[in-house]
Design a protein around this motif. Sequence first.
Motif, PDB file in Angstrom:
ATOM      1  N   TRP A  21       0.718  -1.003   0.084  1.00  0.00           N
ATOM      2  CA  TRP A  21       0.282  -0.087   0.034  1.00  0.00           C
ATOM      3  C   TRP A  21       0.625   1.124  -0.038  1.00  0.00           C
ATOM      4  N   PRO A  22       0.445   2.310  -0.836  1.00  0.00           N
ATOM      5  CA  PRO A  22       1.319   3.594  -0.673  1.00  0.00           C
ATOM      6  C   PRO A  22       1.322   4.253   0.581  1.00  0.00           C
ATOM      7  N   GLU A  23       0.160   3.938   1.404  1.00  0.00           N
ATOM      8  CA  GLU A  23       0.080   4.544   2.585  1.00  0.00           C
ATOM      9  C   GLU A  23      -0.441   3.706   3.858  1.00  0.00           C
ATOM     10  N   HIS A  24      -0.121   3.916   4.930  1.00  0.00           N
ATOM     11  CA  HIS A  24      -0.756   2.910   5.894  1.00  0.00           C
ATOM     12  C   HIS A  24      -0.141   1.486   5.774  1.00  0.00           C
ATOM     13  N   SER A  25       1.051   1.176   5.195  1.00  0.00           N
ATOM     14  CA  SER A  25       1.665  -0.113   5.050  1.00  0.00           C
ATOM     15  C   SER A  25       1.997  -0.476   6.465  1.00  0.00           C
ATOM     16  N   VAL A  26       2.503   0.321   7.294  1.00  0.00           N
ATOM     17  CA  VAL A  26       2.711   0.030   8.834  1.00  0.00           C
ATOM     18  C   VAL A  26       1.299   0.538   9.491  1.00  0.00           C
ATOM     19  N   TYR A  27       0.835  -0.175  10.439  1.00  0.00           N
ATOM     20  CA  TYR A  27      -0.221   0.119  11.215  1.00  0.00           C
ATOM     21  C   TYR A  27      -0.156   1.186  12.319  1.00  0.00           C
ATOM     22  N   ASN A  28      -0.662   2.351  12.229  1.00  0.00           N
ATOM     23  CA  ASN A  28      -0.671   3.404  13.328  1.00  0.00           C
ATOM     24  C   ASN A  28      -2.091   3.557  13.652  1.00  0.00           C
ATOM     25  N   GLN A  29      -2.465   3.261  15.111  1.00  0.00           N
ATOM     26  CA  GLN A  29      -3.796   3.588  15.364  1.00  0.00           C
ATOM     27  C   GLN A  29      -4.503   4.882  15.212  1.00  0.00           C
ATOM     28  N   GLU A  30      -3.768   5.759  15.401  1.00  0.00           N
ATOM     29  CA  GLU A  30      -4.207   7.287  15.111  1.00  0.00           C
ATOM     30  C   GLU A  30      -4.303   7.538  13.680  1.00  0.00           C
ATOM     31  N   ALA A  31      -3.416   7.223  12.841  1.00  0.00           N
ATOM     32  CA  ALA A  31      -3.396   7.501  11.363  1.00  0.00           C
ATOM     33  C   ALA A  31      -4.781   6.614  10.923  1.00  0.00           C
ATOM     34  N   VAL A  32      -4.885   5.491  11.313  1.00  0.00           N
ATOM     35  CA  VAL A  32      -6.182   4.615  10.922  1.00  0.00           C
ATOM     36  C   VAL A  32      -7.539   5.325  11.250  1.00  0.00           C
ATOM     37  N   ARG A  33      -7.321   5.739  12.555  1.00  0.00           N
ATOM     38  CA  ARG A  33      -8.663   6.506  12.994  1.00  0.00           C
ATOM     39  C   ARG A  33      -8.916   7.670  12.097  1.00  0.00           C
ATOM     40  N   ARG A  34      -7.877   8.512  11.744  1.00  0.00           N
ATOM     41  CA  ARG A  34      -8.072   9.754  10.792  1.00  0.00           C
ATOM     42  C   ARG A  34      -8.581   9.152   9.248  1.00  0.00           C
ATOM     43  N   TYR A  35      -7.946   8.028   8.871  1.00  0.00           N
ATOM     44  CA  TYR A  35      -8.542   7.325   7.616  1.00  0.00           C
ATOM     45  C   TYR A  35      -9.856   7.084   7.574  1.00  0.00           C
ATOM     46  N   CYS A  36     -10.414   6.383   8.797  1.00  0.00           N
ATOM     47  CA  CYS A  36     -11.765   5.965   8.885  1.00  0.00           C
ATOM     48  C   CYS A  36     -12.728   7.356   8.732  1.00  0.00           C
ATOM     49  N   ASP A  37     -12.288   8.307   9.596  1.00  0.00           N
ATOM     50  CA  ASP A  37     -12.981   9.666   9.613  1.00  0.00           C
ATOM     51  C   ASP A  37     -13.188  10.150   8.319  1.00  0.00           C
ATOM     52  N   ALA A  38     -12.000  10.118   7.467  1.00  0.00           N
ATOM     53  CA  ALA A  38     -11.950  10.881   6.120  1.00  0.00           C
ATOM     54  C   ALA A  38     -12.739   9.842   5.161  1.00  0.00           C
ATOM     55  N   ASN A  39     -12.964   8.562   5.387  1.00  0.00           N
ATOM     56  CA  ASN A  39     -13.495   7.487   4.508  1.00  0.00           C
ATOM     57  C   ASN A  39     -15.099   6.780   5.227  1.00  0.00           C
ATOM     58  N   GLN A  40     -15.712   7.682   5.718  1.00  0.00           N
ATOM     59  CA  GLN A  40     -16.748   7.134   6.563  1.00  0.00           C
ATOM     60  C   GLN A  40     -17.633   6.273   5.673  1.00  0.00           C
TER      61      GLN A  40
END
Length: 898
Positions: A411-430
């Motif tokens: 994956w170009p982004e988020h290939s390494v899990y980061n809880q806060e980054a994933v939370r922001r991703y979920c907020d942006a892709n509701q």
Amino acid sequence: MKLKFSLTYGTMWGESLHVQIEYLGYDGSVRRHNLPMNTNDGRLWTLETVALGSRHHPMSAFRYCYQVENAAGDIIRREWNMVPRIYPFDPTKDYTMPDSWRDIPFQYHMYTSAYAVTMYGSRGEEVRPLPTSLYRRTLLFRVSAPQLKPGQELAVCGSHPALGGWNTSRYMKMQYAGQAEWVLSVNVMGMFFPIEYKYVVVDAETSAFVAWEEGDNRTTGDKEISDGEVLALDGGFLRVSEDVWKIAGVVIPVFSLRSSFSYGVGDFGDLKRMVDWVVETGMKMIQILPINDTTKTRGWSDSYPYNAVSVYALHPHYVDLEAAGVLSDKSRMTAYHRQRQELNALPYSDYEAVDRVKTAYLHELYAECGWQMSGTEEYRTFVEKNAGWLMPYAAFCSMRDRCGTAHFEEWPEHSVYNQEAVRRYCDANQEDVQYVYFVQYLLHRQLLEAGDYARSKGVVIKGDIPIGVCRDSVDVWMQPQYFNLDSQTGAPPDAFTQNGQNWEFPTYNWPAMIADGCSWWRSRFAHMEHYFDAFRIDHVLGFFRIWEIPLDSVHGLLGHFSPALPLTSGEIEYFGLPFRKDLFTRPFINDSIIDRIFGVHAGYVRDAFLISGPYGLYSLKGDYDTQRKVERHFVGMHDENSIWIRDGLYRLISNVLFVEDPRQPEMYHPRIGVYNEPVFDALSVEEKEAFMRLYNNYYYNRHNDYWREQAMTRLPVALGNTRMMVCAEDLGMLPDCVGSVLDALRIQTLEIQTMPKQSGLEFAHLAANPYRSVATFSTHDMPSLRMWWEESPERTQRYYVTMMQKEGRAPEHLPAHLAEEIVARHLYCPSMLCLLSFQDWMAMDGELRSDAVREERINVPADNSHRWKYRMHITIEELMKAERFNQKLRQMITRSRR
């Protein structure tokens, strides 16, 4: 308030006994203390501690258990604590607890929710501290009595007049505290000790005496009770023999179920419908395969149910669509009904077609009513309680679909899990995320409903927990520290797979898992407990040792057991085999071997793939020196010659005598099954004899104690205090220690007549099955009963004569009456559970069973690209109408006392 503990327990040098105490607050808080006990002789251990309540956090109760620790503070063993010792907290009292160590009881199955469901139609109550009366001087009786039948209660009858004076009409009734526990508090002010007593069984409705417990009288001991003291006598287990509990059931994957309501694949609605047939036939259990989401490519490879991308998420294919909601557009519903008819008309489950139809329906349903459902309290509670896995899983699904791959390292982004980054991703892709929540909520609700419905009918649903997880999974992405990503798992060669099996799962980093108390496993089992009352541990040998394969291997032959005790060169030479590293650990290739393996292609192979070396030996070119490189070279080449050459190169690469341990340089594992390979033939007679001495010692003696220790360290911690009945799939290359470990942990073994565990036998005798076991004829990895009968006429003839005790020639095809006899023999065997595949139950009816015998096979382990597509050939509705067949099943099950 003082707590006084005493326990007689023999320890070894360096070990100490500890009490694990938990104080439970009215507000749900838990205060934990791990306190060391004292001893003068290494046998009698005591502890006195002060328990102080808090004005801000008042305590309602306390519970405790004992454990053995070593000098480093590691837990060596814990006592059985599924049913905890728990007492009400009274800061004005002192508690004295003369205890005995609690091993897992022989009647362990009677404490499981599976037993409770079949006996009482519910899981039973959790043990709880009753509002027990405490007196100036209190004697508190406590005993565990799972043997009681419905309508029976427990009482105390003893030598003192207050306890009836041994008069069976003047006993003192006890209170039920849940999970088979009974308690009674007695005011002993003015009484003299010792007092002798026994527990008695009484009729709950009439209060009539039923039976004394067996054995010697119990006694309170000589110690007098002081003012303000509570003497808590934990009586252990009631000494009354239990009735033999045996049940029958059916084994069928959810995807194989068929009804007029399903869309080309079985679903959780069909599972609920299947319960009705099971009840109709007198069965008590339905065993299924894993039901977790396996979606990676949306292609046929995703049909493999053991390759989960999440150990929590359920597979979207199992949504009962119309139970989830009907679309308001009637023309769309008409179109979907037409597709349902087309999919259901197929004799098998078309994974890709089902995926297209169900995904489209769910998207339309979400667009139409998802917002409405997400506003309900039940939905919000589900999302909140499961946020720890649900949010990362939803993000994983979204990124998998957007990036076109589940391989998160690409994956170009988020290939390494980061809880806060994933939370922001979920907020942006509701929209993506909420759709996943919606589907998982539907699945959760429907499976929960099926489980509750089954329990209400006295039926147990038994789940299946895969030993591995997909390398491209949410779990590996989130918690890579628990996995060894530089290797893969599989199984060594056996009678079905001469090259072994490569499942491609990463192996577990057990030291990391043990370090945090196996929280990953315990959470996994706790989640399963929402839905199931029993489960099967796939490949339980993985808790002893796993077959670890290098990442660059396609087959399993170059693997080794992990953990293991590899050999040094000195140890190898001790057995009489002079060690030559280059010769023994690199592929041994000469002209004779090349000609033998490749025949007419030998010249081409020498030129294209090999490098000539000294002494007439060859090595592989760098582009082809691993099986993965060879695999990539032959991608898309499916002609006979290409496959011949490819498989020959695979064999050359695995033609080594020893495999070097990847984590311990200069230590070696003898390559499994190498005595059938050309490199073995190159040894002298003396070298062959020395190698076989080494080989047999390594594979059959060297590791027994070591692997027993591994399993006893992992399994009890991982299983925790689950109330689900635990069944093991203990097939394959079994170390001698497996049987004793499973017996000690009271785990059900798997007994298959055609795969005897006693060496030297072709078939096992059903009468020799242990009681704590599951009897079956075939698993999903094996041919069905009818297929097996036709595979080898010679073997079938031997079975016909020796096991069935028939004369003459066995029929070519298995007739229904012989299938019925085989099934009946399994029903009458000693095994606690008799769980037969749906195909094998159906074999007893010549009219109902399928004509397509070859389509009854679910999986072929040797075929990595196998499509899991088996489906019932008749609907559940048709089964329900088969009154004659159902009556036969009910009679057979009833007469066998299951």
